[in-house]
Scaffold this active site. Structure first.
Site, mmCIF file in Angstrom:
data_model
loop_
_atom_site.group_PDB
_atom_site.id
_atom_site.type_symbol
_atom_site.label_atom_id
_atom_site.label_comp_id
_atom_site.label_asym_id
_atom_site.label_seq_id
_atom_site.Cartn_x
_atom_site.Cartn_y
_atom_site.Cartn_z
ATOM 1 C CD GLU A 43 -2.199 0.841 2.450
ATOM 2 O OE1 GLU A 43 -2.797 0.600 3.042
ATOM 3 O OE2 GLU A 43 -3.543 2.010 2.060
ATOM 4 C CG ASP A 53 -3.250 -2.111 4.204
ATOM 5 O OD1 ASP A 53 -2.460 -1.119 4.870
ATOM 6 O OD2 ASP A 53 -4.526 -1.784 4.064
ATOM 7 C CB ILE A 73 -1.565 0.139 9.534
ATOM 8 C CG1 ILE A 73 -0.340 -0.635 10.222
ATOM 9 C CG2 ILE A 73 -1.985 0.486 10.660
ATOM 10 C CD1 ILE A 73 0.437 1.163 11.355
ATOM 11 C CG ASP A 74 -7.019 -2.419 6.251
ATOM 12 O OD1 ASP A 74 -6.971 -1.817 5.847
ATOM 13 O OD2 ASP A 74 -8.292 -3.689 6.493
ATOM 14 C CB THR A 77 -4.492 4.233 8.383
ATOM 15 O OG1 THR A 77 -3.289 3.136 8.048
ATOM 16 C CG2 THR A 77 -3.400 5.145 9.315
ATOM 17 C CG ASP A 121 -7.321 -1.362 1.733
ATOM 18 O OD1 ASP A 121 -7.100 -2.055 3.080
ATOM 19 O OD2 ASP A 121 -8.027 -1.445 1.360
HETATM 20 C C1 LIP Z 1 -9.078 1.383 4.467
HETATM 21 C C2 LIP Z 1 -9.409 0.247 5.565
HETATM 22 C C3 LIP Z 1 -11.003 0.696 5.479
HETATM 23 C C4 LIP Z 1 -11.748 1.317 4.145
HETATM 24 C C5 LIP Z 1 -10.669 1.820 3.367
HETATM 25 C C6 LIP Z 1 -9.430 1.743 3.616
HETATM 26 P P1 LIP Z 1 -6.240 1.634 5.066
HETATM 27 O O1 LIP Z 1 -7.679 0.605 4.353
HETATM 28 O O2 LIP Z 1 -9.565 -0.661 5.534
HETATM 29 O O3 LIP Z 1 -12.116 -0.178 5.854
HETATM 30 O O4 LIP Z 1 -12.973 1.685 4.180
HETATM 31 O O5 LIP Z 1 -11.691 2.156 2.225
HETATM 32 O O6 LIP Z 1 -8.917 0.950 2.800
HETATM 33 O O7 LIP Z 1 -6.187 2.494 4.059
HETATM 34 O O8 LIP Z 1 -6.743 1.862 6.609
HETATM 35 O O9 LIP Z 1 -5.363 0.618 5.006
#
Ligand code: LIP
Length: 286
Positions: free
Chosen positions: A69, A89, A91-92, A94, A219
């Site tokens: 990412e 990813d 930290i999914d 963030t 994600d």
């Molecule tokens: C996020 C997701 C979140 C989603 C956003 C984004 P990040 O990823 O996990 O649930 O709604 O579209 O993709 O930016 O925290 O890795």
């Protein structure tokens, strides 16, 4: 393949190491930077963890490729070839991480010949390690996972996400989708703030379905194989075959539930992950 089992075990080991870095930063104040919108955040920890993971993997598997990412955000080309590729990813969730909302995950998928061989979703605050390898079942902390198998949409708890989009069309589409599902009626709708964890809830049986528009391949690539290996169904939002680059997905405990969601929800325009955003016009989905 036994070779991929070794890769998966290595992936879980380095995710465990990265947990310490994430937890330490989780407790403290962070410097937050913006990406595509005021709600699309990144921190130094996202970047640091991605670098840690990639450099450990590169040392052990020098020929493998990466889709990360934060590397893509920094300008690296997003390309899934037939080569063994780690889709990461760091930290999914963030936004959750920044607010100390306790659902953040490391998501790691591994594809060969464009087919996902295994997926790892490590929910770091909860210390829950979800994983699945193609044809070998899905597990959380070594306990087997099984979807509910629910086929009746009116008995379903459905998970979705309100992502980082803040334009009227996207917001209107997302809220109309929620309204139309509630009108069926379904039993409830939830959003946890991390697509990876949202989706593995279907694998655990904690939710019956999940759909999302606008997330990226990193994600959901890992969660998709975890749901499939737990007996669930993963489709594109229009009910066609799952395409991790399309930025639209449905995961469900059964095909009837997946198809009913596909009939009910609509997509807003998104640019595919594998398209150059400067060249393409966003697809309307359905
Ligand atoms: C996020 C997701 C979140 C989603 C956003 C984004 P990040 O990823 O996990 O649930 O709604 O579209 O993709 O930016 O925290 O890795």
């Amino acid at each position: 393949m036994a070779e991929w089992t070794e890769c998966m075990n290595f992936g879980m080991a380095i995710a465990r190491e990265a947990r310490e870095v994430i937890l330490e930063a989780f407790r403290n104040k962070k410097d937050v930077m913006l990406k595509s919108s005021l709600a699309d955040l990144v921190t130094e920890t996202d970047q640091r963890v991605e670098k840690m993971l990639i450099s450990s993997i590169r040392q052990k598997y020098p020929t493998h490729k990466f889709i990360g990412e934060e590397s893509v955000a920094a300008g690296e080309k997003l390309e899934l070839t037939d080569a063994p590729t780690w889709i990461i990813d760091p930290i999914d969730g963030t936004v959750n991480f920044v607010h100390r909302f306790p659902f953040v995950a490391i998501s790691i998928a591994f594809a060969v010949n464009k087919q996902t061989e295994f997926g790892i979703v490590y929910s770091v605050v909860e210390d829950k390690m979800y994983r699945a390898q193609r044809g070998r079942g899905a597990f959380v902390n070594d306990v087997p996972l099984q979807t509910t198998g629910q086929e009746d949409i009116t008995k379903c708890l459905v998970v979705t996400e309100i992502g980082a989009e803040r334009d009227d069309l996207s917001l209107c589409t997302m809220t109309t989708n929620i309204m139309n599902l509630l009108r069926i009626p379904i039993q409830g709708i939830r959003a946890v703030g991390t697509a990876a964890v949202d989706m593995v809830f279907v694998a655990t049986g904690g939710a019956d379905a999940y759909y999302h528009i606008g997330m990226h391949c990193w994600d959901i690539a890992a969660s998709a194989i975890i749901v499939q290996e737990a007996g669930g169904v993963v489709l594109d939002l229009d009910g066609n075959t799952f395409d991790m680059m399309s930025r639209k997905v449905i995961a469900a405990s059964s095909m009837p539930v997946a198809l009913r969601i596909a009939q009910t929800v609509r997509a807003f325009p998104v640019v595919r992950d594998d398209e150059d955003p400067n060249k393409s016009t966003a697809s309307n989905g359905q």
